[in-house]
Every structure is written in structure tokens, then in C-alpha cells.
Design an enzyme around this catalytic site. Structure first.
Site, PDB file in Angstrom:
ATOM      1  N   CYS A  93       1.350  -0.899   0.071  1.00 44.36           N
ATOM      2  CA  CYS A  93       0.059   0.138   0.068  1.00 44.36           C
ATOM      3  C   CYS A  93       1.017   1.825  -0.058  1.00 44.36           C
ATOM      4  O   CYS A  93       1.987   1.343  -0.377  1.00 44.36           O
ATOM      5  CB  CYS A  93      -0.927  -0.058   1.130  1.00 44.36           C
ATOM      6  SG  CYS A  93      -0.492   0.159   2.660  1.00 44.36           S
ATOM      7  N   MET A  94       0.080   2.285   0.450  1.00 45.14           N
ATOM      8  CA  MET A  94       1.407   4.076   0.252  1.00 45.14           C
ATOM      9  C   MET A  94       1.987   3.175   1.392  1.00 45.14           C
ATOM     10  O   MET A  94       3.597   3.702   1.079  1.00 45.14           O
ATOM     11  CB  MET A  94       0.150   4.928   0.771  1.00 45.14           C
ATOM     12  CG  MET A  94      -0.870   5.365  -0.714  1.00 45.14           C
ATOM     13  SD  MET A  94       0.274   5.982  -2.076  1.00 45.14           S
ATOM     14  CE  MET A  94       1.369   7.002  -1.457  1.00 45.14           C
TER      15      MET A  94
END
Length: 269
Positions: A93-94
Site C-alpha cells: 500500500c502507500m
């Protein structure tokens, strides 16, 4: 990318091997290092943030989730497809601290049969930087109830951070005695406990205390049950009807001479 160059990368950039040789966890920064990923043999990437672009479509096979929050089953289907082929996959994810770790934790609960507390500790021990958000914690708790019928971390996941590593072996104490790690949560009731030290078997010889009523060297043959008086006489080596205060026959006493034998020789050679 050389080994020396990889050593200079920030730890958060490097993929975390949740299941070495199969399942890896990382951030957007990790997913942007195509040279590093290829060097590690990663072939597939699971993107758990829909707005993140697939940066290297010609080098990796991507799957980007279609909803927020992510659908665990959608992610599990992709991971199953990759791991059944014995290939390597990166989940990211980020920041790599909440959303992608929660997907990996849920996958361990589903495929390994582990409880939430065990799965979380397993991933946390591998990647110390994870910090699951409250909404993701709630989803994991609900998912555990769906899978196992109860929740092993009803007070949340942060309380588990100071517990022993999942599967940690007991440490030797100052006197050389084994000290069992304190349990951080309720033990698992489903699935194997990975690497956990087994308890002493029922046939262990560690108990050296003699049972009550035991007499060292005694070899009283079992006999038919009789009146309490006869049982007591057998226990004290007395003949039936012999008074308890009377001495029994002495096996070392001289044998009386038989008829026709000399009385001055009381031992046979």
C-alpha cells in the site's frame, strides 16, 4: 542492483519476507524499485490502494483491488493463484503500515488457520514498522469471528506489541531453568502453533517424587482381598494370625539339625 547497494537502502524500502520465498510485504517505495524486486525473484504485485498506478506492467503481473476498504476474499484469490504456482508476490500500500499488513494478516488467518493475535504477532515480528489503523483492526476482529467464532484480541492489537514473539522458544533463567514466555493473548484453538515449544508429555519422567504409600524395595505380591486384619498382616510381613508385635521367622537363624545329622555343624557347604 548489487548487494552493497541493497545494504544502503532504508529498511522500509526493502520487501519484508512474511513467508520467505513466497509472500512479501512493502510500501509504494518498495513497489517502485523494480530492479530490487526482480533481483529477489518477485513476479506478481498485489496493490491494495486503488489509486496507485501499476508502474511496471511489462515486468510484473499486477492485481489492483477494486474497493475501499479492500475485499479480503478478492485479495486471497490472487494470492492463492500466485502461491499455488510457487511464485513470489509483493503486497503493498502507500506506507506499508496498515492496509497491506491487514491483508496479509487476514490471509494467514484464512490459509494457515491461525488466530488474529498469532497472525498479527507473526507479521509484526517480521516488520516492526506496521501500525494497524483502528478501522482495519475492527475489520480483522470481525473477520476472525467469521472464521473461528471468537476473537483472540478483543482489546485491540497494540496490547500485543509487548508480548513474546510468535513461536518464541523459552529462555533460560539465571539458574539455568527454562522460563516460559508469558502469554500475550488467549491461545489458539485452531491451527498449528508455529514453532511453539511443546508441553511436557504425559509420560515425562520429570516427576521423581514417590507416590504415597510407596516403600523402596518392597515387592508385595498381589493377593486375594481378605479381611482388613489379614491385609494389615500381609503389609507387615506377618503370617495370618501372628500378633503384630511378634517377630517373624529369621531367615538367617541356624537350621535345626535333622535326624541323623551332627549337631555341631549348623551350615551346609
Amino acid at each position: 542492483m548489487s548487494q552493497a547497494e541493497r545494504k544502503h537502502l532504508e529498511p522500509s524500502v526493502l520487501p519484508t519476507a512474511v513467508i520467505p520465498g513466497s509472500l512479501y510485504l512493502g510500501s509504494y517505495d518498495t513497489a517502485s524499485r523494480s530492479e530490487l524486486l526482480r533481483a529477489m525473484g518477485i513476479t506478481h504485485i498485489l496493490n491494495t490502494w486503488p489509486s496507485n498506478p501499476a508502474l511496471f506492467k511489462n515486468s510484473f503481473t499486477y492485481h489492483t483491488v477494486t474497493s475501499t476498504p479492500v475485499d479480503f476474499q478478492e485479495c486471497h484469490d490472487f494470492l492463492d493463484m500466485v502461491l499455488n504456482k510457487e511464485q513470489k508476490v509483493l503486497v503493498y500500500c502507500m506506507t506499508g503500515v496498515s492496509r497491506s499488513p491487514s491483508v496479509v494478516i487476514a490471509y494467514l488467518m484464512k490459509k494457515r488457520g491461525w488466530r488474529l493475535a498469532e497472525s498479527y504477532k507473526w507479521v509484526k515480528d517480521k516488520r516492526q514498522t506496521i501500525n494497524i489503523k483502528e478501522e482495519d483492526v475492527k475489520r480483522l476482529q470481525e473477520y476472525e469471528v467469521q472464521l473461528h467464532g471468537s476473537c483472540s484480541a478483543p482489546m485491540g492489537l497494540a496490547i500485543l506489541n509487548n508480548g513474546p514473539a510468535f513461536g518464541q522458544q523459552p529462555q533460560a533463567g539465571p539458574a539455568g531453568q527454562q522460563q516460559q514466555p508469558q502469554e500475550a493473548s488467549a491461545p489458539s484453538t485452531s491451527g498449528p502453533v508455529f514453532g511453539a515449544a511443546s508441553a511436557a508429555p504425559a509420560w515425562s519422567l520429570s516427576n521423581t517424587t514417590a507416590p504415597q504409600g510407596f516403600r523402596f524395595g518392597a515387592a508385595v505380591a498381589p493377593g486375594p482381598a481378605g479381611p482388613p486384619q489379614q491385609q494389615q498382616e500381609r503389609q507387615h510381613g506377618l503370617a495370618p494370625g501372628q500378633p503384630s508385635g511378634a517377630a517373624g521367622p529369621n531367615p538367617f537363624a541356624p537350621r535345626p539339625a535333622a535326624a541323623g545329622e551332627g549337631g555341631d555343624n549348623d551350615m551346609e557347604m
